[in-house]
Design a protein around this motif. Sequence first.
Motif, PDB file in Angstrom:
ATOM      1  N   LYS A  73       0.935  -1.330  -0.001  1.00  0.00           N
ATOM      2  CA  LYS A  73       0.163  -0.077   0.163  1.00  0.00           C
ATOM      3  C   LYS A  73       0.822   1.072   0.456  1.00  0.00           C
ATOM      4  O   LYS A  73       0.508   3.117  -0.447  1.00  0.00           O
ATOM      5  N   GLU A  74       2.008   0.698   0.829  1.00  0.00           N
ATOM      6  CA  GLU A  74       3.118   2.126   0.983  1.00  0.00           C
ATOM      7  C   GLU A  74       3.943   2.484   0.128  1.00  0.00           C
ATOM      8  O   GLU A  74       4.248   3.664  -0.274  1.00  0.00           O
ATOM      9  N   ILE A  75       4.591   1.360  -0.611  1.00  0.00           N
ATOM     10  CA  ILE A  75       5.709   1.247  -1.478  1.00  0.00           C
ATOM     11  C   ILE A  75       5.670   1.042  -2.616  1.00  0.00           C
ATOM     12  O   ILE A  75       5.243   0.328  -3.027  1.00  0.00           O
ATOM     13  N   TYR A  76       5.830   1.556  -3.827  1.00  0.00           N
ATOM     14  CA  TYR A  76       5.918   1.759  -4.961  1.00  0.00           C
ATOM     15  C   TYR A  76       6.787   0.191  -5.645  1.00  0.00           C
ATOM     16  O   TYR A  76       8.382   0.691  -5.637  1.00  0.00           O
ATOM     17  N   ASP A  77       6.818  -1.054  -5.478  1.00  0.00           N
ATOM     18  CA  ASP A  77       7.488  -2.118  -5.483  1.00  0.00           C
ATOM     19  C   ASP A  77       7.861  -2.519  -6.920  1.00  0.00           C
ATOM     20  O   ASP A  77       6.910  -2.443  -8.298  1.00  0.00           O
ATOM     21  N   THR A  78       8.673  -1.892  -7.522  1.00  0.00           N
ATOM     22  CA  THR A  78       9.867  -2.374  -8.118  1.00  0.00           C
ATOM     23  C   THR A  78      10.454  -3.451  -9.165  1.00  0.00           C
ATOM     24  O   THR A  78      11.158  -3.671  -9.835  1.00  0.00           O
ATOM     25  N   ASP A  79      10.636  -4.271  -7.673  1.00  0.00           N
ATOM     26  CA  ASP A  79      11.226  -5.617  -7.917  1.00  0.00           C
ATOM     27  C   ASP A  79      11.043  -6.738  -8.530  1.00  0.00           C
ATOM     28  O   ASP A  79       9.350  -7.146  -8.656  1.00  0.00           O
ATOM     29  N   GLN A  80      11.799  -7.230  -9.244  1.00  0.00           N
ATOM     30  CA  GLN A  80      11.545  -8.395 -10.172  1.00  0.00           C
ATOM     31  C   GLN A  80      12.521  -9.619  -9.782  1.00  0.00           C
ATOM     32  O   GLN A  80      12.986  -9.237  -9.340  1.00  0.00           O
ATOM     33  N   VAL A  81      10.847 -10.453  -9.907  1.00  0.00           N
ATOM     34  CA  VAL A  81      10.927 -10.988  -8.679  1.00  0.00           C
ATOM     35  C   VAL A  81      11.745 -12.776  -9.954  1.00  0.00           C
ATOM     36  O   VAL A  81      11.255 -13.392 -11.062  1.00  0.00           O
ATOM     37  N   ASP A  82      12.389 -13.688  -9.660  1.00  0.00           N
ATOM     38  CA  ASP A  82      13.313 -14.297  -9.999  1.00  0.00           C
ATOM     39  C   ASP A  82      12.769 -16.027  -9.970  1.00  0.00           C
ATOM     40  O   ASP A  82      12.296 -16.752  -8.723  1.00  0.00           O
ATOM     41  N   PRO A  89      15.713 -13.314  -2.393  1.00  0.00           N
ATOM     42  CA  PRO A  89      14.467 -12.777  -1.034  1.00  0.00           C
ATOM     43  C   PRO A  89      14.096 -11.165  -2.230  1.00  0.00           C
ATOM     44  O   PRO A  89      15.342 -10.654  -2.751  1.00  0.00           O
ATOM     45  N   THR A  90      13.316 -11.564  -2.472  1.00  0.00           N
ATOM     46  CA  THR A  90      12.450 -10.663  -2.291  1.00  0.00           C
ATOM     47  C   THR A  90      12.917  -8.857  -2.076  1.00  0.00           C
ATOM     48  O   THR A  90      13.121  -9.062  -0.928  1.00  0.00           O
ATOM     49  N   ILE A  91      12.475  -7.776  -2.374  1.00  0.00           N
ATOM     50  CA  ILE A  91      12.407  -6.853  -1.787  1.00  0.00           C
ATOM     51  C   ILE A  91      11.504  -6.843  -0.206  1.00  0.00           C
ATOM     52  O   ILE A  91      11.722  -6.572   0.715  1.00  0.00           O
ATOM     53  N   SER A  92      10.003  -7.835  -0.604  1.00  0.00           N
ATOM     54  CA  SER A  92       9.148  -6.891  -0.385  1.00  0.00           C
ATOM     55  C   SER A  92       9.805  -8.415   1.105  1.00  0.00           C
ATOM     56  O   SER A  92       9.329  -8.365   2.779  1.00  0.00           O
ATOM     57  N   ASN A  93       9.428  -8.878   1.027  1.00  0.00           N
ATOM     58  CA  ASN A  93      10.575 -10.388   1.771  1.00  0.00           C
ATOM     59  C   ASN A  93      11.849  -9.506   3.335  1.00  0.00           C
ATOM     60  O   ASN A  93      12.057  -9.687   4.539  1.00  0.00           O
ATOM     61  N   LEU A 120      16.584   0.270   5.747  1.00  0.00           N
ATOM     62  CA  LEU A 120      16.543  -0.205   4.161  1.00  0.00           C
ATOM     63  C   LEU A 120      17.280   0.782   3.111  1.00  0.00           C
ATOM     64  O   LEU A 120      18.323  -0.032   2.311  1.00  0.00           O
ATOM     65  N   ARG A 121      16.960   1.835   3.671  1.00  0.00           N
ATOM     66  CA  ARG A 121      17.011   2.762   2.305  1.00  0.00           C
ATOM     67  C   ARG A 121      18.675   2.551   2.588  1.00  0.00           C
ATOM     68  O   ARG A 121      19.927   2.904   1.990  1.00  0.00           O
ATOM     69  N   LEU A 127      13.473   1.707  -2.193  1.00  0.00           N
ATOM     70  CA  LEU A 127      12.505   2.136  -2.025  1.00  0.00           C
ATOM     71  C   LEU A 127      12.094   2.965  -1.964  1.00  0.00           C
ATOM     72  O   LEU A 127      12.965   4.186  -2.154  1.00  0.00           O
ATOM     73  N   THR A 128      10.832   3.158  -3.117  1.00  0.00           N
ATOM     74  CA  THR A 128      10.242   4.171  -3.547  1.00  0.00           C
ATOM     75  C   THR A 128       9.016   3.765  -2.566  1.00  0.00           C
ATOM     76  O   THR A 128       8.408   3.235  -3.320  1.00  0.00           O
ATOM     77  N   THR A 129       7.930   4.981  -2.203  1.00  0.00           N
ATOM     78  CA  THR A 129       7.032   5.140  -2.429  1.00  0.00           C
ATOM     79  C   THR A 129       6.430   6.139  -3.122  1.00  0.00           C
ATOM     80  O   THR A 129       6.458   6.191  -3.465  1.00  0.00           O
ATOM     81  N   TRP A 130       4.708   5.718  -3.010  1.00  0.00           N
ATOM     82  CA  TRP A 130       3.561   6.013  -3.576  1.00  0.00           C
ATOM     83  C   TRP A 130       3.885   7.378  -4.219  1.00  0.00           C
ATOM     84  O   TRP A 130       3.678   7.854  -5.311  1.00  0.00           O
ATOM     85  N   GLU A 131       4.218   8.393  -3.049  1.00  0.00           N
ATOM     86  CA  GLU A 131       3.941   9.391  -2.991  1.00  0.00           C
ATOM     87  C   GLU A 131       5.009  10.181  -3.430  1.00  0.00           C
ATOM     88  O   GLU A 131       5.221  11.120  -4.744  1.00  0.00           O
ATOM     89  N   GLU A 132       6.406   9.822  -3.348  1.00  0.00           N
ATOM     90  CA  GLU A 132       7.712  10.136  -4.439  1.00  0.00           C
ATOM     91  C   GLU A 132       7.133   9.836  -5.644  1.00  0.00           C
ATOM     92  O   GLU A 132       7.405  10.234  -6.740  1.00  0.00           O
ATOM     93  N   ARG A 133       6.493   8.872  -6.140  1.00  0.00           N
ATOM     94  CA  ARG A 133       6.943   8.448  -7.408  1.00  0.00           C
ATOM     95  C   ARG A 133       5.281   9.347  -8.036  1.00  0.00           C
ATOM     96  O   ARG A 133       5.359   9.069  -9.224  1.00  0.00           O
ATOM     97  N   GLU A 134       4.458   9.499  -7.217  1.00  0.00           N
ATOM     98  CA  GLU A 134       3.750  10.622  -8.258  1.00  0.00           C
ATOM     99  C   GLU A 134       4.430  11.544  -7.960  1.00  0.00           C
ATOM    100  O   GLU A 134       3.926  12.269  -9.012  1.00  0.00           O
ATOM    101  N   ASN A 135       4.813  12.714  -7.031  1.00  0.00           N
ATOM    102  CA  ASN A 135       5.709  13.562  -7.205  1.00  0.00           C
ATOM    103  C   ASN A 135       6.893  13.347  -8.634  1.00  0.00           C
ATOM    104  O   ASN A 135       6.512  14.484  -9.147  1.00  0.00           O
TER     105      ASN A 135
END
Length: 184
Positions: A73-82, A89-93, A120-121, A127-135
């Motif tokens: 909900k908060e983080i814009y996830d651009t992680d590619q999963v193999d 591990p994925t970024i969410s993990n 983590l940063r 990690l990019t939040t949705w707010e940062e991405r929209e800005n």
Amino acid sequence: MAASRTEKIRTIFQRCERLMRSGGLPESEKPLWYDVYAAFPPAVEPLYNRPVPTKTINRILYPEDLVRARYYKEIYDTDQVDLKNSAVPTISNKFIDKYFELRKMDQSNPNLFADTVNALRNEGVKLTTWEERENVAKLFRNDDTASRKPDFTAEEVFGEDTVDPKAKQADDIDIDNVAADLFK
């Protein structure tokens, strides 16, 4: 229009079997599941008049499910999963692991989610939040189009009765407290 009521006295397997024996169903049009069912028949025949089991199904909800819901909900996830390499591990993990690591150190921290993002940063995870991405997106476009951020609550994702208080054990993490911390 008259219809067959044989589903009440025979299973679909028995009906297909009899149709093939009588020539009403050619061998070439036999259902895909027929051979599997013949090789591995169920222990109890699925008949129409079989009583419905009264076993209750327990809801399964883990604390990391709530953290993952808030993460997406908060983080814009651009992680590619193999999918072939489960060792990475994925970024969410990574986020969930770090969240519970920080939670063990300080359980009363009201800003635990934000602290996990910052930790983590600092480790170099992007990690990019949705707010940062929209800005950033607004800088490159002139219109104020609707946000693509997911809009949901824990109740919508997991249902109203997310926790069975009777099922809690002493060594379990209190899911109610995790939910209260994450979805304020």
